[in-house]
Design an enzyme around this catalytic site. Structure first.
Site, PDB file in Angstrom:
ATOM      1  CD  GLU A  35      -4.993 -26.500   4.214  1.00 21.38           C
ATOM      2  OE1 GLU A  35      -3.859 -25.774   4.200  1.00 21.38           O
ATOM      3  OE2 GLU A  35      -5.782 -26.730   5.074  1.00 21.38           O
ATOM      4  CG  ASP A  85      -7.186 -25.585   8.125  1.00 20.70           C
ATOM      5  OD1 ASP A  85      -6.595 -25.038   7.549  1.00 20.70           O
ATOM      6  OD2 ASP A  85      -6.964 -26.072   9.540  1.00 20.70           O
TER       7      ASP A  85
END
Length: 521
Positions: free
Chosen positions: A258, A198
């Site tokens: 990401e 993330d």
């Protein structure tokens, strides 16, 4: 084993909204386990679970309070292990979400930092600063709206690029990367095949914490995004992944970052040998429904990964963006109510985009419900909204709840087989009876049928643009994917057979907002 992820189809599960196994209206591992045959029949190679860790759920689980356990709302570590083993029985690998930029304010380390006070080793795990008066240390803004700093009762401020309940870790402190290496090994040792990282373009911050000329949040290089320290950092994580054996399932371990960027060139530093094995390519769904624009994006994306051992998976949706049906069916972006979306138009375009996604070379990620052609649920009542984006922007931004609504499995009314209970953690819209898995399995022309056939029949071979069309390409010598995004039907090239089409092909003519896979002569 080879790098299995290079051409894999990965299915993203948002745990709260995939399937409920205990009747409380929230998805869990028991529900996911019961639906594992569905995933096997869909034909996916792996599943990626969004966070399921203990969390106050202030940001849908991306506010982690314990990186090495399962939130009781989703089950137990034993339930997780059971799912991993059962998935392996179907040849399906499991990817877990790692959230290294920030944690929950309920995390014991942050609570200890608050208790320890200014100047303590505990506070150095995070980014605390003094500032005169009631003025924040700099002008940085949260990506969720409002300032990126919150003041504590003792007068110091802490940094949070997202919600105030998500303090940023201080990656300049060696204790932080050491802690996350243990977290990575904890899950890899349990048999997971990979990690989704993330905010992978975040983590490190300019130690000077300077003001910026334009504090408007974006994903361009900045004092907090795309810092040069990231390249060396991810090389250390790659070494951990490569230390696991290749000769037993799940084989080589991977990670997918990401990495958001305002331009595709912002991702170039990560496409080097020995770095993150995969870097998400979000530019496909950031590109308008325009043939020239999509062709440019695809060309730039393929060029970016050429000569690199880094894979750039294609995606057209995920848990952070409006669902394709509503995105492609909105005359103006972004739509703010269901009435502003032409669902029929959006569905045609989303089906065509699915064939584009699954014909392109490399890996593809499918977000739960995408294969059902679900639209965004935009008309969620304000009192039921859960996303901090909605709260921090005071409703100016609807947030991401609309793409996180529990998916429909069966029946003609809520909760559509999602739970044995009577309600779901986010409300579902009426009128989804025709979109359930049950209904679509009975319809050979459904979006679910299209995805199942496309996943089973994904092409191989070298990619090349097909001359004479705005958006058409070949894979190898006898496969072509042709899209028509224009206002008029277009004739198809000479072909032997239609392999798969998003709409009806009549007399060798492709309708507007459609795509087709052809076996060429």
């Amino acid at each position: 084993m080879t790098q299995w992820w290079r051409d894999a189809v990965v299915y993203q599960i948002y745990p709260r909204s995939f399937a409920d196994g205990n009747g409380d209206g929230t998805g869990d591992f028991a529900g996911a386990l019961a639906r594992l045959p569905y995933l096997a029949e869909l034909g996916v190679d792996a599943v990626w679970f969004s966070p399921f860790y203990p969390s106050p759920l202030a940001d849908g689980g991306y506010d982690v309070a314990d990186y090495c356990d399962v939130d009781p709302r989703f089950g137990t570590l034993a339930d997780f292990d059971t799912f991993v083993a059962a998935a392996a029985g179907h040849g399906i690998r499991v990817i877990v979400d790692i959230v290294p930029n920030h944690c929950s304010s309920a995390h014991p380390a942050f609570q200890a930092a608050l208790a320890a006070g200014p100047g303590s080793p505990e506070r150095d795990l995070f980014i605390f600063r003094d500032a005169p008066g009631n003025t924040a240390p700099n002008n940085w803004q949260s990506l969720f709206g409002g300032p990126a700093w919150t003041q504590t009762p003792d007068g110091q401020w802490y940094l949070h690029l997202f919600d105030s309940s998500q303090p940023d870790w201080n990656w300049a402190n060696p204790a932080v990367p050491a802690m996350f290496e243990k977290v990575l090994r904890f899950w890899l040792d349990r048999g997971v095949a990979g990690l989704r990282v993330d905010v992978a373009h975040g983590l490190f911050k300019d130690p000077e914490l300077p003001d910026v000329p334009d504090p408007t949040p974006s994903d361009r290089p900045s004092p907090w995004f795309h810092r040069p320290e990231l390249v060396a950092h991810y090389a250390t994580w790659r070494a951990i992944l490569d230390s696991y054996p290749e000769d037993v399932f799940p084989g080589r371990r991977t990670a997918v970052g990401e990495f958001w960027g305002d331009e595709i060139t912002h991702l170039e530093p990560y496409f080097i040998p020995g770095g993150m094995p995969q870097a998400f390519n979000f530019f496909l769904f950031q590109t308008a429904w325009d043939a020239a624009a999509l062709r440019h994006t695809i060309t730039a994306s393929i060029t970016l990964a050429e000569g690199s051992d880094v894979v750039a998976p294609w995606v057209i949706s995920n848990h952070d963006v409006m669902r394709p049906v509503s995105r492609y069916g909105a005359p103006a972006a972004p739509a703010r109510s269901d009435a502003e979306v032409d669902v029929a138009l959006g569905t045609r375009r989303a089906r065509a985009a699915a064939l584009l996604l699954l014909a392109l070379p490399g890996s593809a990620y499918v977000y739960q419900g995408e294969e059902l052609g679900l639209p965004e649920f935009l008309d969620i009542p304000a009192a039921d909204r859960d996303d901090p984006v909605y709260r921090r922007s005071e409703g100016a931004r609807l947030g991401r709840d609309g793409c996180r609504v529990p998916i429909p499995w069966s029946g003609t009314a809520q909760p559509y087989g999602f739970t044995e209970g009577t309600s779901t953690w986010l409300p579902q819209p009426s009128g989804w009876g025709s979109l359930t898995v049950e209904a679509q399995l009975a319809d050979p022309t459904s979006t679910l049928a299209l995805y199942r056939q496309a996943i089973a029949g994904r092409p191989a071979g070298e990619f090349a643009w097909l001359d004479g069309y705005d958006l058409a390409f070949t894979r190898g010598e006898d496969f072509a994917c042709v899209l028509n995004l224009g206002a008029e039907p277009v004739p198809l090239p000479a072909y032997e057979s239609v392999l798969l089409a998003s709409g009806t092909i009549t007399d060798g003519v492709l309708p507007t907002d459609s795509a087709v896979w052809l076996r060429l002569r």
